[in-house]
Design a protein around this motif. Sequence first.
Motif, PDB file in Angstrom:
ATOM      1  N   PHE A 141      -2.482   9.964  -6.965  1.00  0.00           N
ATOM      2  CA  PHE A 141      -3.044   9.813  -5.559  1.00  0.00           C
ATOM      3  C   PHE A 141      -4.167   8.737  -5.605  1.00  0.00           C
ATOM      4  CE2 PHE A 141      -5.641  10.965  -1.900  1.00  0.00           C
ATOM      5  CZ  PHE A 141      -4.842  11.018  -0.877  1.00  0.00           C
ATOM      6  N   LYS A 142      -3.964   7.634  -4.799  1.00  0.00           N
ATOM      7  CA  LYS A 142      -4.880   6.441  -4.627  1.00  0.00           C
ATOM      8  C   LYS A 142      -4.891   5.899  -6.059  1.00  0.00           C
ATOM      9  CE  LYS A 142      -9.410   5.404  -2.965  1.00  0.00           C
ATOM     10  NZ  LYS A 142     -10.929   5.693  -2.690  1.00  0.00           N
ATOM     11  N   ASN A 181       0.416  15.111  -5.051  1.00  0.00           N
ATOM     12  CA  ASN A 181      -0.599  14.546  -5.915  1.00  0.00           C
ATOM     13  C   ASN A 181      -1.811  14.728  -5.570  1.00  0.00           C
ATOM     14  OD1 ASN A 181       1.499  13.518  -7.699  1.00  0.00           O
ATOM     15  ND2 ASN A 181       1.741  11.767  -6.121  1.00  0.00           N
ATOM     16  N   VAL A 182      -2.261  15.180  -4.502  1.00  0.00           N
ATOM     17  CA  VAL A 182      -3.793  15.559  -4.375  1.00  0.00           C
ATOM     18  C   VAL A 182      -3.793  16.781  -5.155  1.00  0.00           C
ATOM     19  CG1 VAL A 182      -5.287  16.238  -2.556  1.00  0.00           C
ATOM     20  CG2 VAL A 182      -3.848  14.399  -2.027  1.00  0.00           C
ATOM     21  N   ILE A 183      -3.124  17.779  -4.877  1.00  0.00           N
ATOM     22  CA  ILE A 183      -3.205  19.153  -5.700  1.00  0.00           C
ATOM     23  C   ILE A 183      -3.378  18.720  -7.039  1.00  0.00           C
ATOM     24  CG2 ILE A 183      -2.365  21.268  -6.019  1.00  0.00           C
ATOM     25  CD1 ILE A 183      -1.176  21.074  -3.232  1.00  0.00           C
ATOM     26  N   ILE A 184      -2.371  18.012  -7.715  1.00  0.00           N
ATOM     27  CA  ILE A 184      -2.188  17.784  -9.354  1.00  0.00           C
ATOM     28  C   ILE A 184      -3.336  17.078  -9.842  1.00  0.00           C
ATOM     29  CG2 ILE A 184      -0.859  16.504 -10.842  1.00  0.00           C
ATOM     30  CD1 ILE A 184       1.807  17.078  -9.005  1.00  0.00           C
ATOM     31  N   VAL A 233       0.793   7.283   0.195  1.00  0.00           N
ATOM     32  CA  VAL A 233       0.644   7.834  -0.895  1.00  0.00           C
ATOM     33  C   VAL A 233      -0.685   7.545  -1.607  1.00  0.00           C
ATOM     34  CG1 VAL A 233       1.245   7.959  -3.513  1.00  0.00           C
ATOM     35  CG2 VAL A 233       2.952   7.774  -1.852  1.00  0.00           C
ATOM     36  N   LEU A 234      -1.337   6.575  -1.294  1.00  0.00           N
ATOM     37  CA  LEU A 234      -2.762   5.955  -1.698  1.00  0.00           C
ATOM     38  C   LEU A 234      -3.745   6.489  -0.585  1.00  0.00           C
ATOM     39  CD1 LEU A 234      -1.731   2.817  -3.476  1.00  0.00           C
ATOM     40  CD2 LEU A 234      -1.469   5.169  -4.179  1.00  0.00           C
TER      41      LEU A 234
END
Length: 459
Positions: free
Chosen positions: A173-174, A116-119, A12-13
Amino acid sequence: MKKTINILLTLVLLGTLFSCSKDALDPTLAQDKAISTSINTLEDMQGLLLGAYNRMTSHYYYGRNYIIYGEIRSDNCFSNGNSGRFTTVAAMKMGDDDGYAAGTWAQIYRVIASANVIIKQDPEKITGDPEAIKNIIGQAYAIRALAHFDLLKLYGQQNVTGGTLGVPYVTTFKGDDLSPARKTVAEDKTMINADFEKALSLMDPDLNDPSREFITTYAVEALQSRVDVYFGDWDAAKTACEKVINSGDYEIAPAADYAKTFSTKGAKNVIFELAQRPTDNAGINGLSYIYRGDNYGDIEVLPNLPKIFDSTDVRIAPDMIANVDGKWRNIGKYPTNANFDYDIPIIRYEEVILNYAEALYHLGDDAKALTELNLIPAHRDAKLYTTISEDNILLERRKELCFEGFRFDDLARTHQDIPDVDPFYQTHGLVKYGDYRFAFPIPIGEINANPNMVQNEGY
């Protein structure tokens, strides 16, 4: 060797991307460009979205395992162990080091990472049609909601006596939280609903893709109805179903066309399906090979299932369920072909109709519930029901949705035992509702690496 890095967090990160191509943009562990400088255009966003959908087709998730879990832990199917696959899941004897539990946990969190990258992207800093960019972000919220819901159904304690724990709900993300704790089931449910609501606020029905291979506003409503039915939120389920029904975009497959809808891309009864292409599919690790095939074919149909169908029902025709060399097989769904390029239906219109009937029944509208329920057998050359009841609704769901991964959840959400209908084939025996085995174990690597992670009861 004991893992020292939290599995969930390594998925995830993630900090960078390896590519910005339209077809392959997806967060991976082999990266060399910062996300903040990699995502600049609508095309980049489209590539990220394709990556998220692609991760959903993995055999650890909808490409095979997640669907099979719902069948072999029920009275529909069993694992014959032909290639040694799914034996621990079928027996409901999984340890905390079970590869199936670990693989699916990891893969679904990979999907969440992609979403989450997109969001996290700022639409104002992305060049391209602003509405199209918002629509992509809306789809990412819907993907994140569905992925967490699927995790919750597998690993959550909602069907375990005395249990309250759900799964970690990852929204960044991260992020800074390196040891995310499990939410409660109630908290997960609230966040799932909020993500679906956010998706709808960003998406425009005029931008709904007609291919069925992307989440549309109506797919969001349909998936929301699935969540509502699972938790018994009947008013909300009724409203969500009516939005899909009133769209006029879908129809129940007629009897004559039923079988071929499972090999037709973009069939009118499909609301959302995951694309499979000759160059991008699970191949021998996919659903076709595990349901049949000379080398695998581990998942057989329990002999009791064919007996529930009327003889005239197209769902028991030889092109759907057949006895092959003395073994009952799913033939019609996820059909075999040379290129393995069948799409994987995630939600069909028939499910929405069944959700609607169930919601109406629980809201006391028996007459309309019976009418809606009978729409399905009427399109299957099967006998109509004369009365409405939960048993009849679940029976029709079993007939219509068998092999698609629903049966275990239908038994669990209605607080039923997992029946032992055929001790000769089934290896789990009778499992009483509330047993700890209704939840998968949290992978041991996650327990070892995350001090805030709590194992499920019994493991």
